[in-house]
Design a protein around this motif. Structure first.
Motif, mmCIF file in Angstrom:
data_model
loop_
_atom_site.group_PDB
_atom_site.id
_atom_site.type_symbol
_atom_site.label_atom_id
_atom_site.label_comp_id
_atom_site.label_asym_id
_atom_site.label_seq_id
_atom_site.Cartn_x
_atom_site.Cartn_y
_atom_site.Cartn_z
ATOM 1 N N GLU A 263 0.835 -1.208 0.000
ATOM 2 C CA GLU A 263 0.000 0.000 0.000
ATOM 3 C C GLU A 263 0.869 1.257 0.000
ATOM 4 O OE1 GLU A 263 -3.590 2.041 2.648
ATOM 5 O OE2 GLU A 263 -2.829 0.046 3.140
ATOM 6 N N GLY A 264 0.568 2.153 -0.929
ATOM 7 C CA GLY A 264 1.280 3.425 -0.999
ATOM 8 C C GLY A 264 2.699 3.310 -1.498
ATOM 9 N N GLU A 265 3.036 2.206 -2.160
ATOM 10 C CA GLU A 265 4.403 2.004 -2.620
ATOM 11 C C GLU A 265 4.403 1.465 -4.054
ATOM 12 O OE1 GLU A 265 7.982 -0.835 -1.233
ATOM 13 O OE2 GLU A 265 7.236 0.505 0.332
ATOM 14 N N PRO A 266 4.196 2.325 -5.024
ATOM 15 C CA PRO A 266 4.172 1.867 -6.418
ATOM 16 C C PRO A 266 5.532 1.371 -6.871
ATOM 17 C CG PRO A 266 4.138 4.260 -6.318
ATOM 18 C CD PRO A 266 3.971 3.777 -4.918
ATOM 19 N N SER A 267 5.508 0.605 -7.937
ATOM 20 C CA SER A 267 6.732 0.062 -8.512
ATOM 21 C C SER A 267 7.731 1.174 -8.802
ATOM 22 C CB SER A 267 6.388 -0.680 -9.810
ATOM 23 O OG SER A 267 7.547 -1.118 -10.477
ATOM 24 N N GLY A 268 8.991 0.913 -8.458
ATOM 25 C CA GLY A 268 10.069 1.827 -8.787
ATOM 26 C C GLY A 268 10.489 2.777 -7.700
ATOM 27 N N GLU A 269 9.730 2.881 -6.612
ATOM 28 C CA GLU A 269 10.011 3.918 -5.614
ATOM 29 C C GLU A 269 10.858 3.442 -4.439
ATOM 30 O OE1 GLU A 269 6.624 6.099 -4.326
ATOM 31 O OE2 GLU A 269 6.227 6.926 -6.324
ATOM 32 N N VAL A 270 10.774 2.147 -4.108
ATOM 33 C CA VAL A 270 11.504 1.633 -2.944
ATOM 34 C C VAL A 270 12.153 0.288 -3.314
ATOM 35 C CG1 VAL A 270 11.376 0.922 -0.530
ATOM 36 C CG2 VAL A 270 9.868 2.739 -1.377
ATOM 37 N N ALA A 271 13.443 0.174 -3.091
ATOM 38 C CA ALA A 271 14.160 -1.069 -3.378
ATOM 39 C C ALA A 271 14.104 -1.994 -2.169
ATOM 40 C CB ALA A 271 15.609 -0.770 -3.746
ATOM 41 N N ARG A 272 13.498 -3.145 -2.362
ATOM 42 C CA ARG A 272 13.374 -4.128 -1.283
ATOM 43 C C ARG A 272 13.871 -5.477 -1.780
ATOM 44 N NH1 ARG A 272 10.664 -1.876 2.832
ATOM 45 N NH2 ARG A 272 9.151 -0.229 2.405
ATOM 46 N N TYR A 273 14.776 -6.079 -1.043
ATOM 47 C CA TYR A 273 15.428 -7.305 -1.491
ATOM 48 C C TYR A 273 14.420 -8.438 -1.633
ATOM 49 C CZ TYR A 273 19.037 -10.719 -2.201
ATOM 50 O OH TYR A 273 19.840 -11.685 -2.769
ATOM 51 N N SER A 274 14.487 -9.157 -2.762
ATOM 52 C CA SER A 274 13.523 -10.228 -2.992
ATOM 53 C C SER A 274 14.051 -11.266 -3.970
ATOM 54 C CB SER A 274 12.211 -9.658 -3.534
ATOM 55 O OG SER A 274 11.326 -10.704 -3.892
ATOM 56 N N SER A 275 14.180 -12.504 -3.508
ATOM 57 C CA SER A 275 14.517 -13.612 -4.403
ATOM 58 C C SER A 275 13.347 -13.942 -5.320
ATOM 59 C CB SER A 275 14.892 -14.855 -3.585
ATOM 60 O OG SER A 275 16.079 -14.644 -2.860
ATOM 61 N N THR A 276 12.138 -13.582 -4.894
ATOM 62 C CA THR A 276 10.959 -13.841 -5.718
ATOM 63 C C THR A 276 11.050 -13.081 -7.034
ATOM 64 O OG1 THR A 276 9.688 -14.063 -3.665
ATOM 65 C CG2 THR A 276 8.440 -13.910 -5.710
#
Length: 456
Positions: A263-276
């Motif tokens: 919620e409130g976090e569109p693609s491209g704005e926050v880098a979050r580590y994910s193997s998925t």
């Protein structure tokens, strides 16, 4: 095979455990560490001597991804023998073995650097031979020559899991395909993975996926790591072909369709580590090339470097490569791969495999604002090793990039690859280290070594 439970950063779980008060005894970490073989009791040097059949049988019976993540005694066996537990395809070497000349610089034993808290590290020699660090192998190359190597906890001929260091190859292959006009990084990822059309993945463009800024609830934070019903954990259970929290073996691609947005976090704005994310990018490579990932990796990378041995890439029940973490090879072959990103590529390859354009796209393709807003800087190894020399962003599946063009990728249980084209330095390391014992300082030693070797 026991139910799997992936944990990139057990430090998050430790923090949860320590704040749980009376519930500490019931925490997942304490339960996991109570399993025989989960704690690091035997010295890492035991790997070089081998294990008896009783130990191997006990480790095999206890195998599970979460058990491996503890970095204990059994993990010493798992990290060198993943193909015993998971199906694998082989990326074969081609042609003659490239020779890595030795020009050993013993002064690097005394190398130290300023830690994130301002204190000075112990010498590199002290660190890699410390009982708690469980470093197994380290190699540093300058100008294509090996200037430092040590194998305190493995034999040079052993194959070891890359863990998330493998993600760098996913980013590299996709960047190659982009330069060739086969991928448009501005398009939705579902253009290349149509199996996920009609889901929240439609809103994620390729570049954001490459930089792990998906805006989806798939990061490897404490909540998703501890929740066996998270998409992240369900994906891992499906990939390892074991039952999920509800006792069902799921289809891996169907699991990925259940992602939800943050919620409130569109693609491209926050880098979050994910193997998925890397899992989906690996499928994209297979769809774009119409080849299995291992074939692409062999054709474009492994066959070019004069590798001494094969790279073993574990695969899922659906046949997709587990390119987000379970690539396995010798340490010297990982170093050969690293040389492709430096001016000394010609020491191992007959052609420039990673073109200047590909390299530049990776070096300059990050987003500083998204990096600072996300969770990359929260990892203990980033704070300890780079706290006084912070990267400017993550980029194209690399965890760290600096303004000087150096790139670094970290892997669980403390694997490392550092490539520094401007200084013509490569550093690689394998370990089986529980993160709750000591922060990983190898990244800091590798970067400091590059600076000192280049005298800048």
């Amino acid at each position: 095979m026991k139910t799997t439970f992936k944990l990139r950063n057990i430090a998050l779980l430790v923090a949860t455990t320590l704040t749980a008060g009376a519930a500490v005894a019931e925490s997942p970490l304490e339960k996991a560490l109570a399993v025989p073989g989960a704690k690091p009791n035997i010295p890492v040097t035991q790997v070089k001597e081998g294990f008896d059949k009783t130990f191997i049988d006990e480790a095999s019976e206890a195998f599970g991804n979460f058990h491996m993540q503890m970095g204990g005694d059994h993990a010493l066996y798992y990290t060198l023998n993943m193909t015993k537990f998971l199906p694998a395809e082989l990326a074969m070497p081609h042609g003659e073995v490239s020779v890595l000349k030795r020009n050993i610089n013993d002064s690097l034993n005394d190398l130290s650097f300023t830690l994130g808290d301002g204190s000075e590290s112990v010498s590199m020699e002290q660190y890699i031979h410390d009982e708690k660090t469980r470093v197994q192998g380290i190699m540093i190359l300058k100008g294509g020559e090996v200037v430092y190597e040590a194998f305190p906890g493995m034999n040079p001929e052993d194959s070891h899991i890359w863990a998330s260091v493998a993600k760098s190859s996913v980013g590299t292959l996709l960047t190659m395909l982009e330069v060739e006009g086969k991928v448009d990084m501005s398009k939705s990822i579902t253009e290349y993975v149509p199996e996920l059309k009609g889901t929240e993945w439609d809103n994620v463009i390729m570049l954001d996926a490459m930089n792990m800024a998906s805006g989806l609830d798939i990061s490897e934070n404490a909540e998703n790591t501890l929740n066996p019903r998270s998409v992240f954990q369900r994906m891992l259970s499906a990939d390892f072909n074991v039952v999920n929290a509800d006792g069902v073996i799921e289809d891996e691609m169907k699991v990925l369709r259940d992602v939800l947005p943050l919620e409130g976090e569109p693609s491209g704005e926050v880098a979050r580590y994910s193997s998925t994310v890397t899992k989906v990018l690996g499928v994209a490579i297979e769809n774009i090339t119409q080849q299995p990932y291992t074939e692409v990796f062999e054709e474009r990378i492994w066959s070019k470097i004069g590798a001494r041995a094969s790279a073993q890439i574990n695969v899922t029940p659906a046949g997709h490569a587990m390119a987000y973490g379970t690539v396995n090879s010798r340490l010297d072959d990982l170093a050969r791969y690293g040389l492709l990103f430096t001016p000394s590529w010609d020491k191992v390859a007959k052609e420039q495999v990673v073109s200047n354009e590909v390299l530049e796209k990776m070096q300059k393709g990050g987003n500083h604002e998204a990096y600072m807003a996300g969770d990359f800087t929260d990892h203990s190894w980033v704070k300890a090793s780079f706290g006084k020399d912070m990267p400017i962003y993550n980029t194209h599946q690399w965890d760290a990039a600096w303004a000087d063009g150096a790139l670094f990728k970290h892997g669980n249980l403390y694997q490392s690859i550092y490539v520094d084209p401007a200084r013509d330095v490569v550093g690689v390391a394998f370990s089986t280290s529980p993160v709750y014992l000591t922060p990983d300082l190898i990244p800091g030693y590798l970067r400091e070594a590059a600076k000192q070797l280049a005298e800048k």
